[in-house]
Design a protein around this motif. Sequence first.
Motif, PDB file in Angstrom:
ATOM      1  N   GLU A 245       0.674  -1.217  -0.041  1.00  0.00           N
ATOM      2  CA  GLU A 245       0.037   0.045   0.011  1.00  0.00           C
ATOM      3  C   GLU A 245       1.099   1.338  -0.047  1.00  0.00           C
ATOM      4  N   LYS A 248       2.166   1.812  -3.536  1.00  0.00           N
ATOM      5  CA  LYS A 248       1.066   2.255  -4.293  1.00  0.00           C
ATOM      6  C   LYS A 248       0.520   3.581  -4.197  1.00  0.00           C
ATOM      7  N   ALA A 249       0.518   3.823  -2.974  1.00  0.00           N
ATOM      8  CA  ALA A 249       0.066   5.195  -2.606  1.00  0.00           C
ATOM      9  C   ALA A 249       1.124   6.247  -3.104  1.00  0.00           C
ATOM     10  N   GLU A 252       0.668   6.513  -6.946  1.00  0.00           N
ATOM     11  CA  GLU A 252      -0.404   7.306  -7.343  1.00  0.00           C
ATOM     12  C   GLU A 252      -0.804   8.434  -6.794  1.00  0.00           C
ATOM     13  N   LYS A 253       0.253   9.032  -5.921  1.00  0.00           N
ATOM     14  CA  LYS A 253       0.094  10.203  -5.300  1.00  0.00           C
ATOM     15  C   LYS A 253      -1.097  10.520  -4.776  1.00  0.00           C
ATOM     16  N   ARG A 254      -1.197   9.624  -3.665  1.00  0.00           N
ATOM     17  CA  ARG A 254      -2.282   9.882  -2.833  1.00  0.00           C
ATOM     18  C   ARG A 254      -1.987   9.460  -1.456  1.00  0.00           C
ATOM     19  N   ASP A 255      -2.538   9.664  -0.250  1.00  0.00           N
ATOM     20  CA  ASP A 255      -2.403   9.363   1.030  1.00  0.00           C
ATOM     21  C   ASP A 255      -2.432   7.813   1.228  1.00  0.00           C
ATOM     22  N   PRO A 256      -1.469   7.099   1.844  1.00  0.00           N
ATOM     23  CA  PRO A 256      -1.968   5.474   2.197  1.00  0.00           C
ATOM     24  C   PRO A 256      -2.818   5.414   3.096  1.00  0.00           C
ATOM     25  N   VAL A 257      -3.538   4.215   2.989  1.00  0.00           N
ATOM     26  CA  VAL A 257      -4.651   3.816   3.960  1.00  0.00           C
ATOM     27  C   VAL A 257      -3.865   2.704   4.504  1.00  0.00           C
TER      28      VAL A 257
END
Length: 261
Positions: A245, A248-249, A252-257
């Motif tokens: 994760e 991937k985050a 994908e330039k997003r905050d990880p979960v």
Amino acid sequence: MNDNPIKTHRVGHVLEVTLDRPKANAIDLATSRIMGQVFKDFRDDPDLRVAIITGEGDKFFCPGWDLKAAADGDAVDGDYGVGGFGGLQELPHLNKPVIAAVNGICCGGGLELALSADIILAAEHVSFALPEIRSGTVADAASVKLPKRIPYHIAMEMLLTGRWLDANEAARWGMINHIYPAVDLMTETRKLAQMLAEGPPLVYAAIKEVVREAEDMKFQDALNKITKSQFKTVETLYTSEDQLEGAKAFAEKRDPVWKGR
């Protein structure tokens, strides 16, 4: 005496633990055993990620051992419970962050309790000491821990003379992380706890195990053990969903979960 010396409050992934034994929040054997069970349950609950330890009121965080209880028969070498004195010092495999919010006088075993946390925040009016020397006893855990946390000569002065440090001096020597006005202490502590609770729990676990186990190891031996995944938490991390994760985050330039698995 308060029949419920330990108050707990759960907010999301954060557990707040408050020592509430009027008048000074001193710890007797029964209280220590309760604290050990509280922190053991925290350790073993997968939904809890961060703990806060503080004291009730604004005068005392904790002065340590309850001398009145000792006078009434509590043995100094009695059963402190699963985590040792105060529930934290000897609790094995505690791989989650613990924050001490020092709200008042912090001395003796109370200082040893605070030193068992990973981060120490303090109100600006608090003071710290190891006064055991004045009663002819030894601050055993502090004798082990403190010279590793602050300059040797300052630690030895505290141990040998029992002198008090105010919050500013404690911060200057690196004993505590941050100082806040008393009215802001818990707000800032909760803010930090929430930030940590939103972080990667498997990484925290790996950090805590590596730091703990590597303390008495040679650098290269510790590094070799990390790279060979010989720490259980490191092996778990590197084969986890969270490890994927994180990558991937980032891509994908997003905050990880983080799921902790």
